[in-house]
Design a protein around this motif. Sequence first.
Motif, PDB file in Angstrom:
ATOM      1  N   ALA A 212       0.834  -1.201   0.000  1.00 31.83           N
ATOM      2  CA  ALA A 212       0.000   0.000   0.000  1.00 31.83           C
ATOM      3  C   ALA A 212       0.872   1.256   0.000  1.00 31.83           C
ATOM      4  O   ALA A 212       2.028   1.220   0.431  1.00 31.83           O
TER       5      ALA A 212
ATOM      6  N   VAL B 293      -1.591   5.058   3.388  1.00 32.38           N
ATOM      7  CA  VAL B 293      -2.518   3.960   3.682  1.00 32.38           C
ATOM      8  C   VAL B 293      -1.889   3.009   4.694  1.00 32.38           C
ATOM      9  O   VAL B 293      -2.566   2.518   5.600  1.00 32.38           O
ATOM     10  N   GLN B 294      -0.593   2.766   4.584  1.00 29.62           N
ATOM     11  CA  GLN B 294       0.094   1.940   5.572  1.00 29.62           C
ATOM     12  C   GLN B 294      -0.035   2.560   6.963  1.00 29.62           C
ATOM     13  O   GLN B 294      -0.338   1.863   7.933  1.00 29.62           O
TER      14      GLN B 294
ATOM     15  N   LEU C 130      -2.327   4.650   7.975  1.00 30.86           N
ATOM     16  CA  LEU C 130      -3.737   4.520   8.369  1.00 30.86           C
ATOM     17  C   LEU C 130      -4.019   3.137   8.943  1.00 30.86           C
ATOM     18  O   LEU C 130      -4.641   3.014  10.001  1.00 30.86           O
TER      19      LEU C 130
ATOM     20  N   ASP D  11     -11.153   2.986   6.918  1.00 32.41           N
ATOM     21  CA  ASP D  11     -10.742   1.645   6.495  1.00 32.41           C
ATOM     22  C   ASP D  11     -11.204   1.363   5.063  1.00 32.41           C
ATOM     23  O   ASP D  11     -10.438   0.853   4.237  1.00 32.41           O
TER      24      ASP D  11
ATOM     25  N   GLY E 203      -9.110   3.364   2.590  1.00 30.08           N
ATOM     26  CA  GLY E 203      -7.790   2.761   2.397  1.00 30.08           C
ATOM     27  C   GLY E 203      -7.842   1.517   1.540  1.00 30.08           C
ATOM     28  O   GLY E 203      -7.033   1.337   0.618  1.00 30.08           O
ATOM     29  N   ASN E 204      -8.795   0.634   1.817  1.00 33.02           N
ATOM     30  CA  ASN E 204      -8.905  -0.608   1.048  1.00 33.02           C
ATOM     31  C   ASN E 204      -9.290  -0.343  -0.400  1.00 33.02           C
ATOM     32  O   ASN E 204      -8.748  -0.974  -1.316  1.00 33.02           O
TER      33      ASN E 204
ATOM     34  N   ASN F 162      -8.724   2.399  -2.025  1.00 38.01           N
ATOM     35  CA  ASN F 162      -7.585   3.055  -2.653  1.00 38.01           C
ATOM     36  C   ASN F 162      -6.606   2.028  -3.190  1.00 38.01           C
ATOM     37  O   ASN F 162      -6.095   2.168  -4.301  1.00 38.01           O
ATOM     38  N   ILE F 163      -6.343   1.014  -2.400  1.00 38.37           N
ATOM     39  CA  ILE F 163      -5.408  -0.039  -2.809  1.00 38.37           C
ATOM     40  C   ILE F 163      -5.969  -0.849  -3.981  1.00 38.37           C
ATOM     41  O   ILE F 163      -5.260  -1.184  -4.918  1.00 38.37           O
TER      42      ILE F 163
END
Length: 114
Positions: free
Chosen positions: A11, A15-16, A18, A51, A54-55, A57-58
């Motif tokens: 990530a 994001v990491q 987060l 969450d 972030g997910n 985004n990845i």
Amino acid sequence: MRGGLDAYHYAPMLVQLLFHVLLLLDPLVALLMIRGRPGGPLLAAVVMLADLAGNWNIAWSAVTTHPTQFLRPVGLLPITLFGVFVLLTALPLRRALASDGDIRAGVSPLSEAG
């Protein structure tokens, strides 16, 4: 824990970070919910929204390339469904917890004993 600070190496750095912060916030949310605090559902909604962001985004580029691969009972689909559930129930649950506290506050110790 085995991966340490590099556990989310796939990530972007933000994001990491987060995801590492969520490791601390998730138990706090659980504690607030177990204790029936009205702020618990709102914090849960904020944490879940972060969450999900972030997910997604990845996974965004992979989802747009092969969307049907994400229709599995593991991974992004259940996280998204649970996130929608948390977001939809946060305000009603907060209201219920706040009104429950108001009811308890209005009950005198004498009426509880009788």
